[in-house]
Design a protein around this motif. Structure first.
Motif, PDB file in Angstrom:
ATOM      1  N   LYS A 191       1.696  -4.488   6.341  1.00  0.00           N
ATOM      2  CA  LYS A 191       1.431  -5.624   5.441  1.00  0.00           C
ATOM      3  C   LYS A 191      -0.058  -5.770   5.127  1.00  0.00           C
ATOM      4  O   LYS A 191      -0.434  -6.071   3.991  1.00  0.00           O
ATOM      5  CB  LYS A 191       1.973  -6.914   6.048  1.00  0.00           C
ATOM      6  CG  LYS A 191       1.854  -8.093   5.112  1.00  0.00           C
ATOM      7  CD  LYS A 191       2.486  -9.331   5.670  1.00  0.00           C
ATOM      8  CE  LYS A 191       2.392 -10.476   4.676  1.00  0.00           C
ATOM      9  NZ  LYS A 191       3.022 -11.687   5.169  1.00  0.00           N
ATOM     10  N   GLU A 192      -0.906  -5.547   6.110  1.00  0.00           N
ATOM     11  CA  GLU A 192      -2.348  -5.692   5.901  1.00  0.00           C
ATOM     12  C   GLU A 192      -2.849  -4.703   4.840  1.00  0.00           C
ATOM     13  O   GLU A 192      -3.636  -5.070   3.965  1.00  0.00           O
ATOM     14  CB  GLU A 192      -3.095  -5.473   7.223  1.00  0.00           C
ATOM     15  CG  GLU A 192      -4.584  -5.722   7.127  1.00  0.00           C
ATOM     16  CD  GLU A 192      -5.261  -5.574   8.475  1.00  0.00           C
ATOM     17  OE1 GLU A 192      -6.332  -4.935   8.503  1.00  0.00           O
ATOM     18  OE2 GLU A 192      -4.733  -6.087   9.474  1.00  0.00           O
ATOM     19  N   GLU A 217      -1.721  -5.882   1.414  1.00  0.00           N
ATOM     20  CA  GLU A 217      -2.534  -6.996   0.912  1.00  0.00           C
ATOM     21  C   GLU A 217      -3.905  -6.523   0.432  1.00  0.00           C
ATOM     22  O   GLU A 217      -4.425  -7.019  -0.569  1.00  0.00           O
ATOM     23  CB  GLU A 217      -2.653  -8.071   1.981  1.00  0.00           C
ATOM     24  CG  GLU A 217      -1.333  -8.791   2.207  1.00  0.00           C
ATOM     25  CD  GLU A 217      -1.332  -9.741   3.382  1.00  0.00           C
ATOM     26  OE1 GLU A 217      -2.226  -9.647   4.264  1.00  0.00           O
ATOM     27  OE2 GLU A 217      -0.406 -10.585   3.444  1.00  0.00           O
ATOM     28  N   LYS A 218      -4.487  -5.547   1.118  1.00  0.00           N
ATOM     29  CA  LYS A 218      -5.778  -5.001   0.683  1.00  0.00           C
ATOM     30  C   LYS A 218      -5.642  -4.325  -0.683  1.00  0.00           C
ATOM     31  O   LYS A 218      -6.513  -4.464  -1.541  1.00  0.00           O
ATOM     32  CB  LYS A 218      -6.310  -3.990   1.706  1.00  0.00           C
ATOM     33  CG  LYS A 218      -6.851  -4.617   2.965  1.00  0.00           C
ATOM     34  CD  LYS A 218      -7.336  -3.545   3.925  1.00  0.00           C
ATOM     35  CE  LYS A 218      -7.762  -4.142   5.242  1.00  0.00           C
ATOM     36  NZ  LYS A 218      -8.161  -3.104   6.219  1.00  0.00           N
ATOM     37  N   ILE A 276      -3.398  -4.997  -2.973  1.00  0.00           N
ATOM     38  CA  ILE A 276      -3.217  -6.066  -3.964  1.00  0.00           C
ATOM     39  C   ILE A 276      -4.574  -6.630  -4.375  1.00  0.00           C
ATOM     40  O   ILE A 276      -4.830  -6.851  -5.555  1.00  0.00           O
ATOM     41  CB  ILE A 276      -2.300  -7.183  -3.422  1.00  0.00           C
ATOM     42  CG1 ILE A 276      -0.854  -6.692  -3.382  1.00  0.00           C
ATOM     43  CG2 ILE A 276      -2.410  -8.451  -4.274  1.00  0.00           C
ATOM     44  CD1 ILE A 276       0.110  -7.654  -2.700  1.00  0.00           C
ATOM     45  N   ASP A 277      -5.446  -6.841  -3.400  1.00  0.00           N
ATOM     46  CA  ASP A 277      -6.789  -7.359  -3.708  1.00  0.00           C
ATOM     47  C   ASP A 277      -7.539  -6.403  -4.631  1.00  0.00           C
ATOM     48  O   ASP A 277      -8.191  -6.837  -5.591  1.00  0.00           O
ATOM     49  CB  ASP A 277      -7.590  -7.586  -2.422  1.00  0.00           C
ATOM     50  CG  ASP A 277      -7.071  -8.756  -1.605  1.00  0.00           C
ATOM     51  OD1 ASP A 277      -6.310  -9.593  -2.152  1.00  0.00           O
ATOM     52  OD2 ASP A 277      -7.416  -8.828  -0.409  1.00  0.00           O
ATOM     53  N   PHE A 284       2.016  -8.742  -6.407  1.00  0.00           N
ATOM     54  CA  PHE A 284       2.527  -9.397  -5.199  1.00  0.00           C
ATOM     55  C   PHE A 284       3.467  -8.466  -4.456  1.00  0.00           C
ATOM     56  O   PHE A 284       3.888  -7.433  -4.977  1.00  0.00           O
ATOM     57  CB  PHE A 284       3.219 -10.720  -5.550  1.00  0.00           C
ATOM     58  CG  PHE A 284       4.420 -10.589  -6.454  1.00  0.00           C
ATOM     59  CD1 PHE A 284       5.709 -10.587  -5.925  1.00  0.00           C
ATOM     60  CD2 PHE A 284       4.270 -10.472  -7.828  1.00  0.00           C
ATOM     61  CE1 PHE A 284       6.813 -10.474  -6.753  1.00  0.00           C
ATOM     62  CE2 PHE A 284       5.370 -10.357  -8.664  1.00  0.00           C
ATOM     63  CZ  PHE A 284       6.653 -10.347  -8.128  1.00  0.00           C
ATOM     64  N   TYR A 342       6.753  -2.955   2.363  1.00  0.00           N
ATOM     65  CA  TYR A 342       5.984  -3.870   1.521  1.00  0.00           C
ATOM     66  C   TYR A 342       5.781  -3.213   0.159  1.00  0.00           C
ATOM     67  O   TYR A 342       4.893  -2.378  -0.007  1.00  0.00           O
ATOM     68  CB  TYR A 342       4.660  -4.218   2.197  1.00  0.00           C
ATOM     69  CG  TYR A 342       4.883  -4.900   3.526  1.00  0.00           C
ATOM     70  CD1 TYR A 342       5.163  -6.249   3.588  1.00  0.00           C
ATOM     71  CD2 TYR A 342       4.871  -4.177   4.717  1.00  0.00           C
ATOM     72  CE1 TYR A 342       5.405  -6.872   4.796  1.00  0.00           C
ATOM     73  CE2 TYR A 342       5.110  -4.790   5.930  1.00  0.00           C
ATOM     74  CZ  TYR A 342       5.382  -6.134   5.957  1.00  0.00           C
ATOM     75  OH  TYR A 342       5.636  -6.761   7.159  1.00  0.00           O
TER      76      TYR A 342
END
Length: 85
Positions: free
Chosen positions: A22-23, A26-27, A29-30, A42, A51
């Motif tokens: 997940k981490e 999320e990176k 996505i950023d 998302f 994910y």
């Protein structure tokens, strides 16, 4: 999820990546959000084993396809799919 303003099966998204962590998702996505700030990225809430990073949602497949082509031209592999499978 109606609370998120998403309409399963009635919208399409562009899947751009899949992560097991997940981490890392999320990176990514950023990174995408900084480059394409006009588009929402998302994690697909319906995919539980991994994910899946998606862009959208779009009401019309043509709109998604147009942005998909831009992403591909700039080096990001992806595909357009229904929001919920």
């Amino acid at each position: 999820d109606p609370k998120s303003g998403l309409l399963p099966y009635k919208q399409v998204v562009i899947q751009v990546a899949v992560f097991k962590n997940k981490e890392n998702a999320e990176k990514y996505i950023d990174q995408l959000s900084l480059k394409y700030n006009q588009v929402k990225f998302f994690i697909d809430p319906y995919k539980k084993a991994s994910y899946n990073i998606v862009a959208g949602p779009y009401l019309k497949r043509d709109e998604a396809t147009q942005f998909s082509k831009k992403l591909k031209a700039e080096g990001t592999n992806n595909f357009v799919r229904s929001f919920k499978k």
